[in-house]
Design a protein around this motif. Structure first.
Motif, short mmCIF file in Angstrom:
data_model
loop_
_atom_site.label_atom_id
_atom_site.label_comp_id
_atom_site.label_asym_id
_atom_site.label_seq_id
_atom_site.Cartn_x
_atom_site.Cartn_y
_atom_site.Cartn_z
N PRO A 119 0.70 -1.23 -0.02
CA PRO A 119 0.11 -0.21 0.12
C PRO A 119 0.86 1.42 -0.08
CG PRO A 119 -0.10 -1.07 2.02
CD PRO A 119 0.60 -1.94 1.11
N PHE A 121 1.16 4.89 3.40
CA PHE A 121 0.24 4.33 4.28
C PHE A 121 0.70 3.82 5.34
CE2 PHE A 121 -1.53 0.15 5.39
CZ PHE A 121 -2.95 0.38 5.54
N TRP A 122 1.79 3.22 5.31
CA TRP A 122 2.37 2.79 6.81
C TRP A 122 2.65 4.02 7.86
CZ3 TRP A 122 0.78 -1.58 7.60
CH2 TRP A 122 0.95 -2.68 6.31
N ASP A 123 3.13 4.94 7.26
CA ASP A 123 3.58 6.28 8.10
C ASP A 123 2.32 6.72 8.69
OD1 ASP A 123 6.14 5.97 7.28
OD2 ASP A 123 6.02 7.58 5.70
N TYR A 172 -0.47 5.09 9.51
CA TYR A 172 -1.27 3.92 10.15
C TYR A 172 -1.62 4.27 11.52
CZ TYR A 172 -2.73 -0.60 10.99
OH TYR A 172 -3.70 -1.79 11.37
N TRP A 173 -0.65 4.50 12.25
CA TRP A 173 -0.91 4.97 13.76
C TRP A 173 -1.74 5.99 13.89
CZ3 TRP A 173 -1.20 3.23 18.41
CH2 TRP A 173 -1.19 4.16 19.51
N ARG A 196 -4.16 7.15 12.05
CA ARG A 196 -5.43 6.87 11.84
C ARG A 196 -6.29 5.77 12.63
NH1 ARG A 196 -2.87 5.96 6.93
NH2 ARG A 196 -3.02 3.55 7.04
#
Lengths: 226, 199
Positions: A21, A25-27, A29-30, A32
């Motif tokens: 993704p 997206f990973w950055d 993630y927390w 969100r």
């Protein structure tokens, strides 16, 4: 399905590519996840650890299981026997003996009731305080003679298997009624006492009551009016 | 899902340390997301399910037994969260998800179009589509068993624990699942699959 074909299918399936993704997206993630948890109040809903309570006290002391099982089995057997007695066919285990027919039962009930009246007049008589002549022997002796005669007829009619207990009672009554029929209180006051003792020793009154209770109701009511 | 000793992290989390929770999320977000993607088949549902998993972890961390493996617990929670998500989602939305699955694949298609080896890239996209279709052809339980066995490479006992079923049931799901997958993949021999999987 052969093993090579299965292995080949699995090999193909394992080539499945999961699209990345992306770093963005990973950055995020927390952030969100945190936003959602704040919105849902999830940070305030941590479920507490289950309370550690001491082991519950045993309701039953340490008794071998086989002993408990045996006791339960015996109890179950006794209950079964008792239920069988209550609900089993009458007369099969401990039920009453066969009854005489309704007409004969009425005759027996009438005979027993009249005998009981005669005996009660004697049982309630106190020779120490009452005049033996107050017994009115003429009437009682006449009734006793009639009852002895009726007893003979009933004895013949109760010859069947269900009449044995009544025949035995009639025989005992006959002995006492004959004594009453021959009673002469003017000459022998002690004779009254002898008859009274005979009634008590033989428990005649009790036996009469039991026999009357075991007879069919129609017989008792129709013949004696009780 | 990670065999590293996380007892200290768990203890801090049990004490309500939010930083510890964030650390746990950072450590496991990719593996949880990957399993969620394998179970749901699309990116949007995978993110939802993975968030559900971490929320459940936070809420129920006090019930996590000392000495238990966090990875096994996460597998089980992810499977359950996936099932709950599947139940909550209306049929129409699930159908729409399959469209979004295509959207997820859009970068691959784009890459294929601009690849130096267009034939090979096109085959790869086709292969992925066939694999996705094969996974969609099996039941929910068969998919769970297949994913945990062949993608996560768990043993049967661990799969049974994660799915909360017997080992016998797992074997049955695997057998039926692979049979259906083979049927969907029929005629694909000759394709040269690459061994690429997202990490």
């Amino acid at each position: 399905m052969s093993k090579p074909k299965k292995a080949e299918a699995i090999k193909i399936m394992k080539t499945r590519h999961i699209p990345d993704p992306g770093q963005a997206f990973w950055d995020g993630y927390w952030n969100r996840l945190e936003s959602r948890m704040n919105a849902e109040g999830a940070f305030e809903t941590m479920i507490p650890a289950p309370a550690v309570s001491p082991a519950p006290r045993r309701a039953v002391p340490l008794v071998p299981r086989w002993a408990l099982a045996s006791a339960a089995g015996v109890a179950l057997l006794l209950v079964g026997i008792q239920i069988g007695r209550w609900t089993g066919p009458a007369g099969r285990v401990s039920g009453p003996s066969p009854q005489p027919n309704a007409a004969l039962a009425g005759e027996v009930a009438d005979y027993l009731t009249r005998s009981k009246v005669i005996l009660l007049s004697l049982a309630n008589f106190d020779p120490g305080t009452e005049d033996p002549r107050a017994l009115s022997p003429a009437v009682q002796q006449q009734v006793s003679r009639e009852l002895v005669d009726r007893g003979r007829k009933l004895d013949a009619l109760l010859a069947g298997p269900g009449g044995k207990r009544y025949r035995n009672l009639i025989a005992e009554l006959k002995t006492i009624l004959v004594q009453i029929a021959n009673l002469d209180p003017e000459e022998n006051a002690q004779a009254v006492e002898i008859v009274r003792d005979g009634v008590k020793v033989r428990d005649i009154l009790f036996k009469i009551s039991i026999s009357l209770m075991s007879l069919p109701d129609s017989g008792k009511s129709s013949r004696t009016g009780l | 899902m990670g065999d590293i000793d996380e007892s200290d992290l768990i203890e801090r989390l049990k004490a309500g340390d939010r930083a510890a929770f964030r650390e746990l999320v950072e450590n496991h977000k990719k593996t949880v997301y990957r399993l969620a993607f394998d179970l749901t088949g699309n990116h949007l549902d995978a993110e939802d399910v993975s968030q559900d998993v971490f929320i459940r972890v936070f809420r129920h961390i006090q019930t996590f037994r000392e000495g238990a493996r966090l990875g096994s617990w996460l597998y089980r929670i992810t499977v359950n969260a996936s099932r709950d998500h599947h139940r909550r989602k209306p049929r129409e939305a699930r159908a729409a998800s399959s469209v979004s699955l295509s959207a997820d694949r859009a970068p691959d298609l784009e890459t294929a179009a601009w690849s130096d080896q267009p034939e090979k890239s096109g085959d790869a996209v086709l292969l992925q589509a066939r694999i996705d279709r094969a996974l969609a052809a099996v039941s929910k339980q068969e998919r769970e068993a297949f994913v945990l066995r062949h993608y996560e490479e768990l043993d049967l006992k661990s799969i049974a624990e994660a799915m909360d079923v017997s080992v016998g049931s797992v074997k049955s799901y695997l057998f039926r699942g692979i049979r259906k997958v083979r049927k969907e993949l029929a005629g694909m021999r000759g394709l040269a699959p690459s061994e690429v999987r997202y990490e």
